[in-house]
Design a protein around this motif. Structure first.
Motif, PDB file in Angstrom:
ATOM      1  N   LEU A 241       4.654   5.149  19.981  1.00 38.26           N
ATOM      2  CA  LEU A 241       4.190   4.170  18.990  1.00 38.26           C
ATOM      3  C   LEU A 241       3.251   3.108  19.548  1.00 38.26           C
ATOM      4  O   LEU A 241       2.417   2.568  18.810  1.00 38.26           O
ATOM      5  CB  LEU A 241       5.393   3.475  18.348  1.00 38.26           C
ATOM      6  N   LEU A 242       3.371   2.794  20.840  1.00 38.38           N
ATOM      7  CA  LEU A 242       2.627   1.665  21.414  1.00 38.38           C
ATOM      8  C   LEU A 242       1.789   2.081  22.620  1.00 38.38           C
ATOM      9  O   LEU A 242       1.509   1.249  23.495  1.00 38.38           O
ATOM     10  CB  LEU A 242       3.604   0.551  21.828  1.00 38.38           C
ATOM     11  N   ALA A 243       1.388   3.334  22.666  1.00 39.13           N
ATOM     12  CA  ALA A 243       0.523   3.832  23.738  1.00 39.13           C
ATOM     13  C   ALA A 243       1.102   3.573  25.126  1.00 39.13           C
ATOM     14  O   ALA A 243       0.371   3.343  26.087  1.00 39.13           O
ATOM     15  CB  ALA A 243      -0.876   3.230  23.623  1.00 39.13           C
ATOM     16  N   THR A 244       2.426   3.557  25.234  1.00 40.38           N
ATOM     17  CA  THR A 244       3.143   3.390  26.513  1.00 40.38           C
ATOM     18  C   THR A 244       2.860   2.034  27.162  1.00 40.38           C
ATOM     19  O   THR A 244       2.966   1.896  28.378  1.00 40.38           O
ATOM     20  CB  THR A 244       2.766   4.517  27.507  1.00 40.38           C
ATOM     21  N   ARG A 245       2.528   1.041  26.365  1.00 38.20           N
ATOM     22  CA  ARG A 245       2.062  -0.219  26.944  1.00 38.20           C
ATOM     23  C   ARG A 245       3.158  -1.262  27.189  1.00 38.20           C
ATOM     24  O   ARG A 245       2.867  -2.348  27.663  1.00 38.20           O
ATOM     25  CB  ARG A 245       0.991  -0.849  26.050  1.00 38.20           C
TER      26      ARG A 245
END
Length: 478
Positions: free
Chosen positions: A58-62
């Motif tokens: 969901l959060l680009a692995t950030r």
């Protein structure tokens, strides 16, 4: 310590199995009666993936380590079977974007959560990169991962080529850790329940401790999940774990039907990092199983502060959210995983061609067929997706062929599940001949030559000094 509600032994004793469900009017595809015999009651074990696949989806692995540690103690107290915290794209993203040391993250989480098994996703011979690495690099990476805190290694290969997971499984065993071999689930003319059952038997023979059905695109339909798990449970003795993404909207139904089929373990994600391209929400599944023979025994109240915490944390990473974060029914046709979909959108946006995404989505199944129907998971999802994008944007199919596509046809990623398109293959590799050996075997001559030039690769005490190869040939998706 883990917090669990009192077990409902009386309920379990009264109803260890449910009645067979038969419908005379509803017919299965084969024309036979639809028959369901719920499996014997047992507590379902839960793995929460919020600290790895939840924010990767969901959060680009950030998500940063500093946003994981404040809630670690409460996660550790829930009573999960394991917490997935590492592997997959987390290693790459820490190095490439967050400027964090992934090893420090692992050590910090291990110190903060001493009571729960920590789990990682390992891409077989690809480790946490995007191509195969030599065996001694693989061995040293696994040894260091185990020493720094990983208890459970979920190991898969994008092509379901068992040659590419066998060495990793052996090394995890040598380190005294838990092996969870995974089957990459997909739907195609060359994949079937019989084929997956056969692979499950082979992985059990290789010594896996548990077996995972890895449904990365959310393609596993509820009734298919029941029959798949039921068949595998009849064929092997090891516990079965289901990892199903919510992308198509079926994952919660699929999870419940898999449980009726005999499933032992289930991946979920705490609700603020669930749904969309992520996984079924932990709280919902736990509540759904309460007062049933499959009660998890987890206390719903223990999730409240965790849910509120991640709801707040997610707002910090809003800029990394893809617009493709809801239910995507088109995946049932395109079979494109959510992370791959968002990556394709990003690639097209960079080329000012986002309006052509429908053409790319239509091209992906054609490219996949020509490549022998590989499951779309890292790295094959990137290979197929990038080639499909080039086919559309250049105006001519295979006018530009990526190095990764060429290497795929050469067999450098493994054995394709189905027949390759001979015309496309000839166009990609010309007069070169595909390898017939295990892909990693071809790396040994290269490594020996490198050892003569690089002191850092000389052997110490029978093992190589460890140098981690940051993947430089990445084709897109993190």
């Amino acid at each position: 310590m883990a917090t669990r509600r009192p077990s409902r032994t009386q309920a379990s004793k009264k109803r260890t199995t449910g009645p067979a469900v038969r419908t005379s009017k509803t017919r299965a595809r084969s024309g036979s009666e639809l028959t369901i015999q719920p499996a014997a009651g047992k507590p379902i074990l839960i793995t929460d993936v919020a600290l790895r696949d939840g924010h990767q989806s969901l959060l680009a692995t950030r998500m940063r380590t500093e946003d994981m540690l404040p809630i670690a103690q409460k996660l550790d107290a829930v009573g999960y079977w394991s917490l997935e915290v590492w592997g997959g794209a987390t290693f790459d993203t820490c190095l490439r974007f967050l400027k964090e040391d992934p090893w420090e993250r692992l050590r910090a989480l291990r110190a903060a959560m001493p009571n729960t098994k920590l789990q990682m996703l390992l891409r077989g011979q690809n480790l946490v990169g995007y191509r195969h690495y030599a065996d001694d690099v693989l061995e040293r990476f696994i040894e260091r991962s185990a020493a720094n805190g990983i208890d459970v290694f979920r190991i898969f290969d994008a092509l379901n080529d068992i040659r590419n997971v066998e060495r990793a499984m052996r090394e995890v065993k040598a380190c005294g850790k838990h092996v969870e071999a995974a089957i990459s689930y997909t739907v195609s003319p060359v994949h079937s329940i019989d084929r997956f059952v056969d692979m499950a038997k082979q992985l059990e023979d290789l010594g896996t401790d548990t077996l995972c059905i890895k449904d990365m695109a959310g393609l596993l339909a509820p009734l298919d999940a029941y029959h798949l798990i039921h068949r595998i449970k009849a064929a092997v003795k090891v516990p079965i774990h289901l990892h199903s993404h919510y992308t198509s909207g079926m994952a919660s139904m699929t999870s419940l039907m898999a449980i009726l089929g005999g499933l032992d373990m289930l991946d979920t994600s705490i609700s603020p990092l669930a749904g969309g391209t992520s996984h079924p929400p932990t709280e919902t599944l736990v509540a759904s199983l309460r007062n049933t023979p499959y009660d998890t025994g987890l206390d719903l109240a223990s999730f409240l502060p965790i849910t509120e915490y991640f709801r707040t944390v997610r707002r910090k990473y809003r800029q990394f959210e893809s617009e493709f974060n809801g239910v995507d029914a088109e995946i049932l046709t395109s079979q494109i995983p959510g992370g791959m979909l968002s990556n394709l959108a990003a690639q097209l946006t960079e080329q000012n061609a986002l309006d052509r995404i429908k053409e790319v989505l239509d091209e992906v199944p054609r490219v996949r067929k020509e490549m022998g129907y590989p499951p779309l998971v890292t790295p094959t999802s990137q290979i197929v997706g990038t080639q499909a994008t080039l086919n559309v944007l250049t105006g001519e199919r295979y006018k530009v062929i990526t190095t990764e596509t060429k290497n795929y046809f050469l067999g450098f990623y493994g054995r394709a599940p189905g027949p390759l398109d001979r015309d496309i293959m000839a166009r990609a590799i010309g007069d070169d001949q595909p390898i017939k050996t295990r892909p990693a075997d071809r790396l040994e001559p290269e490594l020996e030559a490198a050892r003569k030039e690089l002191p850092c690769l000389s052997r110490h005490g029978g093992r190589p000094a460890f140098v981690y190869p940051v993947p430089h040939d990445r084709t897109g998706l993190l």
